[in-house]
Design a protein around this motif. Structure first.
Motif, mmCIF file in Angstrom:
data_model
loop_
_atom_site.group_PDB
_atom_site.id
_atom_site.type_symbol
_atom_site.label_atom_id
_atom_site.label_comp_id
_atom_site.label_asym_id
_atom_site.label_seq_id
_atom_site.Cartn_x
_atom_site.Cartn_y
_atom_site.Cartn_z
ATOM 1 N N ARG A 164 0.832 -1.203 0.000
ATOM 2 C CA ARG A 164 0.000 0.000 0.000
ATOM 3 C C ARG A 164 0.868 1.255 0.000
ATOM 4 O O ARG A 164 0.662 2.176 -0.786
ATOM 5 C CB ARG A 164 -0.927 0.001 1.216
ATOM 6 C CG ARG A 164 -1.981 1.105 1.195
ATOM 7 C CD ARG A 164 -2.704 1.206 2.516
ATOM 8 N NE ARG A 164 -1.837 1.656 3.594
ATOM 9 C CZ ARG A 164 -1.368 2.899 3.731
ATOM 10 N NH1 ARG A 164 -1.698 3.825 2.880
ATOM 11 N NH2 ARG A 164 -0.575 3.222 4.730
ATOM 12 N N ALA A 165 1.867 1.290 0.863
ATOM 13 C CA ALA A 165 2.739 2.460 0.959
ATOM 14 C C ALA A 165 3.525 2.677 -0.339
ATOM 15 O O ALA A 165 3.672 3.819 -0.789
ATOM 16 C CB ALA A 165 3.698 2.301 2.140
ATOM 17 N N GLN A 167 -5.855 5.500 -3.877
ATOM 18 C CA GLN A 167 -5.936 4.723 -2.642
ATOM 19 C C GLN A 167 -6.005 3.229 -2.946
ATOM 20 O O GLN A 167 -6.774 2.795 -3.805
ATOM 21 C CB GLN A 167 -7.173 5.131 -1.851
ATOM 22 C CG GLN A 167 -7.352 4.323 -0.581
ATOM 23 C CD GLN A 167 -8.634 4.692 0.144
ATOM 24 O OE1 GLN A 167 -9.448 5.457 -0.334
ATOM 25 N NE2 GLN A 167 -8.802 4.118 1.310
ATOM 26 N N VAL A 168 -5.188 2.463 -2.264
ATOM 27 C CA VAL A 168 -5.190 1.013 -2.423
ATOM 28 C C VAL A 168 -6.288 0.433 -1.540
ATOM 29 O O VAL A 168 -6.342 0.719 -0.340
ATOM 30 C CB VAL A 168 -3.814 0.418 -2.043
ATOM 31 C CG1 VAL A 168 -3.846 -1.095 -2.069
ATOM 32 C CG2 VAL A 168 -2.735 0.962 -2.961
ATOM 33 N N LEU A 227 1.146 4.113 -2.989
ATOM 34 C CA LEU A 227 0.858 5.520 -2.717
ATOM 35 C C LEU A 227 2.060 6.405 -3.037
ATOM 36 O O LEU A 227 1.905 7.508 -3.562
ATOM 37 C CB LEU A 227 0.420 5.705 -1.268
ATOM 38 C CG LEU A 227 -0.937 5.083 -0.914
ATOM 39 C CD1 LEU A 227 -1.210 5.207 0.590
ATOM 40 C CD2 LEU A 227 -2.063 5.693 -1.722
#
Length: 174
Positions: free
Chosen positions: A44-45, A54-55, A48
């Protein structure tokens, strides 16, 4: 002494892989165990950090099952029908995602890329064959055994932390 691989690096590498393929609306289906969550958060990070939207993350109870993979994809599609890639914390979850994608009429990988984790024996035999992250479990076991033998025989172990690494196995699912 420690031998293994970085779950954080796995998450980062899979996000980079999907980004390089042109995937922009990513999702994760992960078991609720600590290592899977580490991979999920790093994925996710990394997404981003690449400026992606947004994941979407769906966490399922461990041990994960084919059914939990199917239910997770159904939920993702209800909440964000435009996702174009899913990273799963296990090949079994990915099998569930592939199954549900077929039921929902999604073409893999054209509409939805799917990547698993573990490179279980069945992964290469699916249709489409499952892209996945391969861990060298045998190498981890050999090194761990060598650490034990060295310790028992009183030898000094100069390198006490060894990262065996991993590889992304690209097959037709993504």
């Amino acid at each position: 002494m420690l031998v293994g691989f970085s779950h954080v690096e796995v998450g980062r590498a899979v996000a980079a892989h999907l980004h390089a393929q042109g995937r922009r609306r990513l999702a994760v289906v992960a078991g609720d165990d600590e290592r899977a969550l580490r991979r999920s958060e790093a994925f996710r990070a990394a997404a981003l950090a690449r400026g992606l939207a947004q994941v979407r993350v769906v966490t399922v109870a461990a041990p994960t099952t084919l059914r939990s993979g199917r239910e997770a994809l159904a939920r993702l599609l209800r909440e964000a029908a435009d996702i174009d890639a899913v990273f799963c914390s296990s090949d079994l979850l990915a099998l569930g995602v592939l199954t549900e994608a077929r039921v929902q009429g999604l073409r893999v990988p054209q509409q939805l890329a799917v990547i698993g984790f573990g490179d279980l024996e069945f992964a290469a035999d699916l249709d489409p064959a499952l892209s996945t992250v391969r861990i060298k479990g045998d190498a981890i076991g050999r090194q761990a055994a060598q650490f034990i033998v060295d310790r028992v025989e009183g030898r000094v172990v100069p390198q006490r932390v060894i990262d065996i690494g991993f590889s992304i196995v690209e097959r037709s699912s993504g």
